[in-house]
Design a protein around this motif. Structure first.
Motif, PDB file in Angstrom:
ATOM      1  N   LYS A 131     -31.480  25.360  11.460  1.00 61.53           N
ATOM      2  CA  LYS A 131     -30.341  24.571  11.924  1.00 61.53           C
ATOM      3  C   LYS A 131     -29.454  25.353  12.886  1.00 61.53           C
ATOM      4  N   THR A 132     -29.579  26.671  12.885  1.00 60.67           N
ATOM      5  CA  THR A 132     -28.794  27.485  13.819  1.00 60.67           C
ATOM      6  C   THR A 132     -29.023  27.039  15.249  1.00 60.67           C
ATOM      7  N   PHE A 133     -30.272  26.761  15.606  1.00 59.61           N
ATOM      8  CA  PHE A 133     -30.571  26.333  16.973  1.00 59.61           C
ATOM      9  C   PHE A 133     -29.981  24.947  17.263  1.00 59.61           C
ATOM     10  N   LYS A 134     -29.917  24.102  16.245  1.00 56.59           N
ATOM     11  CA  LYS A 134     -29.293  22.787  16.439  1.00 56.59           C
ATOM     12  C   LYS A 134     -27.798  22.934  16.689  1.00 56.59           C
ATOM     13  N   VAL A 135     -27.162  23.866  15.991  1.00 53.80           N
ATOM     14  CA  VAL A 135     -25.736  24.115  16.202  1.00 53.80           C
ATOM     15  C   VAL A 135     -25.490  24.629  17.618  1.00 53.80           C
ATOM     16  N   LEU A 136     -26.291  25.592  18.052  1.00 53.33           N
ATOM     17  CA  LEU A 136     -26.111  26.144  19.393  1.00 53.33           C
ATOM     18  C   LEU A 136     -26.398  25.089  20.454  1.00 53.33           C
ATOM     19  N   SER A 137     -27.363  24.229  20.185  1.00 56.38           N
ATOM     20  CA  SER A 137     -27.636  23.108  21.086  1.00 56.38           C
ATOM     21  C   SER A 137     -26.419  22.189  21.193  1.00 56.38           C
ATOM     22  N   ALA A 138     -25.837  21.852  20.051  1.00 55.41           N
ATOM     23  CA  ALA A 138     -24.674  20.962  20.034  1.00 55.41           C
ATOM     24  C   ALA A 138     -23.501  21.572  20.790  1.00 55.41           C
ATOM     25  N   LEU A 139     -23.302  22.879  20.648  1.00 56.05           N
ATOM     26  CA  LEU A 139     -22.184  23.527  21.325  1.00 56.05           C
ATOM     27  C   LEU A 139     -22.309  23.467  22.843  1.00 56.05           C
ATOM     28  N   LEU A 140     -23.526  23.292  23.344  1.00 50.86           N
ATOM     29  CA  LEU A 140     -23.745  23.231  24.785  1.00 50.86           C
ATOM     30  C   LEU A 140     -23.831  21.803  25.320  1.00 50.86           C
ATOM     31  N   THR A 141     -23.590  20.823  24.461  1.00 53.31           N
ATOM     32  CA  THR A 141     -23.588  19.440  24.922  1.00 53.31           C
ATOM     33  C   THR A 141     -22.187  19.013  25.350  1.00 53.31           C
ATOM     34  N   LEU A 165     -18.709  15.146  18.445  1.00 56.47           N
ATOM     35  CA  LEU A 165     -18.947  16.584  18.374  1.00 56.47           C
ATOM     36  C   LEU A 165     -17.769  17.289  17.719  1.00 56.47           C
ATOM     37  N   ALA A 166     -16.552  16.873  18.050  1.00 59.70           N
ATOM     38  CA  ALA A 166     -15.357  17.480  17.464  1.00 59.70           C
ATOM     39  C   ALA A 166     -15.328  17.285  15.942  1.00 59.70           C
ATOM     40  N   LYS A 167     -15.753  16.111  15.473  1.00 56.42           N
ATOM     41  CA  LYS A 167     -15.762  15.833  14.040  1.00 56.42           C
ATOM     42  C   LYS A 167     -16.806  16.677  13.314  1.00 56.42           C
ATOM     43  N   ALA A 168     -17.927  16.933  13.987  1.00 56.09           N
ATOM     44  CA  ALA A 168     -19.001  17.706  13.360  1.00 56.09           C
ATOM     45  C   ALA A 168     -18.746  19.207  13.406  1.00 56.09           C
ATOM     46  N   ALA A 169     -17.976  19.664  14.379  1.00 60.93           N
ATOM     47  CA  ALA A 169     -17.807  21.100  14.638  1.00 60.93           C
ATOM     48  C   ALA A 169     -17.333  21.912  13.431  1.00 60.93           C
ATOM     49  N   PRO A 170     -16.410  21.413  12.595  1.00 65.19           N
ATOM     50  CA  PRO A 170     -15.963  22.238  11.471  1.00 65.19           C
ATOM     51  C   PRO A 170     -17.069  22.671  10.516  1.00 65.19           C
ATOM     52  N   ASP A 171     -18.202  21.981  10.525  1.00 61.31           N
ATOM     53  CA  ASP A 171     -19.316  22.347   9.642  1.00 61.31           C
ATOM     54  C   ASP A 171     -20.235  23.388  10.268  1.00 61.31           C
ATOM     55  N   PHE A 172     -20.076  23.663  11.553  1.00 55.91           N
ATOM     56  CA  PHE A 172     -21.020  24.544  12.245  1.00 55.91           C
ATOM     57  C   PHE A 172     -20.978  25.973  11.709  1.00 55.91           C
ATOM     58  N   GLY A 173     -19.784  26.467  11.447  1.00 54.21           N
ATOM     59  CA  GLY A 173     -19.650  27.841  10.988  1.00 54.21           C
ATOM     60  C   GLY A 173     -20.387  28.085   9.682  1.00 54.21           C
ATOM     61  N   PRO A 183     -30.041  22.468  25.932  1.00 55.67           N
ATOM     62  CA  PRO A 183     -29.824  21.903  24.587  1.00 55.67           C
ATOM     63  C   PRO A 183     -31.084  21.245  24.012  1.00 55.67           C
ATOM     64  N   LEU A 184     -31.893  20.616  24.869  1.00 52.47           N
ATOM     65  CA  LEU A 184     -33.142  20.020  24.398  1.00 52.47           C
ATOM     66  C   LEU A 184     -34.133  21.098  23.973  1.00 52.47           C
ATOM     67  N   PHE A 185     -34.241  22.161  24.747  1.00 52.31           N
ATOM     68  CA  PHE A 185     -35.117  23.279  24.395  1.00 52.31           C
ATOM     69  C   PHE A 185     -34.714  23.878  23.052  1.00 52.31           C
ATOM     70  N   LEU A 186     -33.412  23.991  22.816  1.00 54.51           N
ATOM     71  CA  LEU A 186     -32.938  24.532  21.542  1.00 54.51           C
ATOM     72  C   LEU A 186     -33.242  23.579  20.388  1.00 54.51           C
ATOM     73  N   GLU A 187     -33.163  22.269  20.644  1.00 54.53           N
ATOM     74  CA  GLU A 187     -33.565  21.301  19.620  1.00 54.53           C
ATOM     75  C   GLU A 187     -35.036  21.506  19.254  1.00 54.53           C
ATOM     76  N   PHE A 188     -35.861  21.734  20.271  1.00 54.86           N
ATOM     77  CA  PHE A 188     -37.271  22.004  20.013  1.00 54.86           C
ATOM     78  C   PHE A 188     -37.436  23.270  19.170  1.00 54.86           C
ATOM     79  N   LEU A 189     -36.723  24.337  19.516  1.00 55.51           N
ATOM     80  CA  LEU A 189     -36.832  25.582  18.758  1.00 55.51           C
ATOM     81  C   LEU A 189     -36.433  25.384  17.297  1.00 55.51           C
ATOM     82  N   SER A 190     -35.505  24.466  17.052  1.00 55.11           N
ATOM     83  CA  SER A 190     -35.060  24.233  15.670  1.00 55.11           C
ATOM     84  C   SER A 190     -36.170  23.661  14.800  1.00 55.11           C
ATOM     85  N   THR A 191     -37.224  23.124  15.427  1.00 56.03           N
ATOM     86  CA  THR A 191     -38.342  22.539  14.663  1.00 56.03           C
ATOM     87  C   THR A 191     -39.477  23.529  14.445  1.00 56.03           C
TER      88      THR A 191
END
Length: 236
Positions: free
Chosen positions: A2-12, A18-26, A115-123
């Motif tokens: 999920k780390t790669f999904k978080v980093l992907s989201a941060l670059l979108t 995104l703001a609502k989801a961000a507090p869970d990223f840490g 961000p798409l490449f990072l989504e792929f890496l998350s899998t």
């Protein structure tokens, strides 16, 4: 991971969602512990800003960085192939790798979008993801340097990605990506000149022998890595 999904989201592009989801990223980054501790405080700052800043201000900042400047484009092959025909073949190879892994993307989506490449890496298994990330590390390190010149908090994402990659980028490869002017996004005349480039061709007419091979993709991602011998590994 999920780390790669978080980093992907941060670059979108910033949004209310995104703001609502961000507090869970840490918590995700802490639980998986893939990113070295040295990179975490800067990432925490970016996460806090996305969670608390006015979304319109965040969108304006994002647009000035990633949408108006080709030198900060979030499209990997932009920094390796520019608009030449090799980029079309690289796109074909990368899309084929996604398809083989069962990741379906829309016809209008460019497969080299970071961000798409990072989504792929998350899998992928973490070892495979880190190895593939190494093949883009010279690009990511160059983007980190450019963002550092702008004192941008987004630098944290690229520093984290370079730290997670299996191999450190070679300096010669990073310098190759950094060649050429780094246009100020507020200089509209220079921006117009930078965007006036040749048409890029994708699809069957761009394909040649060896299309859709994993090795071909890796060769293209490593286009700028000219130094002889393996890159040194990151200390863990």
């Amino acid at each position: 991971m999920k780390t790669f999904k978080v980093l992907s989201a941060l670059l979108t592009y910033p949004s209310d969602e995104l703001a609502k989801a961000a507090p869970d990223f840490g918590a995700v980054l802490h639980a998986e512990d893939l990113i070295p501790a040295a990179q975490r405080p800067a990432l925490d700052l970016l996460i806090e800003e996305i969670a608390t800043y006015d979304v319109y201000d965040l969108q304006e900042r994002y647009g000035l960085l990633f949408d108006r400047s080709k030198t900060l484009a979030l499209y990997l092959f932009e920094h390796v192939h520019g608009e030449n025909r090799d980029r079309g073949q690289a796109m074909v190879d990368l899309r084929a790798m996604y398809d083989k892994a069962g990741l379906s993307i829309g016809a209008s989506e460019l497969p080299d979008y970071l961000p798409l490449f990072l989504e792929f890496l998350s899998t992928r298994p973490v070892a495979e993801a880190r190895a593939l990330l190494s093949d883009t590390a010279h690009i990511l390190a160059a983007l980190a340097e450019r963002l550092g010149r702008r004192q941008s908090v987004y630098k944290a994402v690229f520093d984290a990605l370079v730290a997670v990659a299996e191999d450190a980028p070679q300096r010669e490869a990073v310098d190759a990506v950094l060649q050429g002017p780094d246009v100020d996004p507020m200089d509209l005349v220079a921006l117009d000149a930078a965007w006036e480039e040749e048409e890029v061709r994708f699809g069957p007419s761009a394909q040649g022998q060896g299309a859709c091979s994993h090795d071909g993709l890796i060769a293209k991602l490593r286009h700028a890595r000219r130094a002889v011998g393996p890159a040194p590994s990151h200390p863990q």
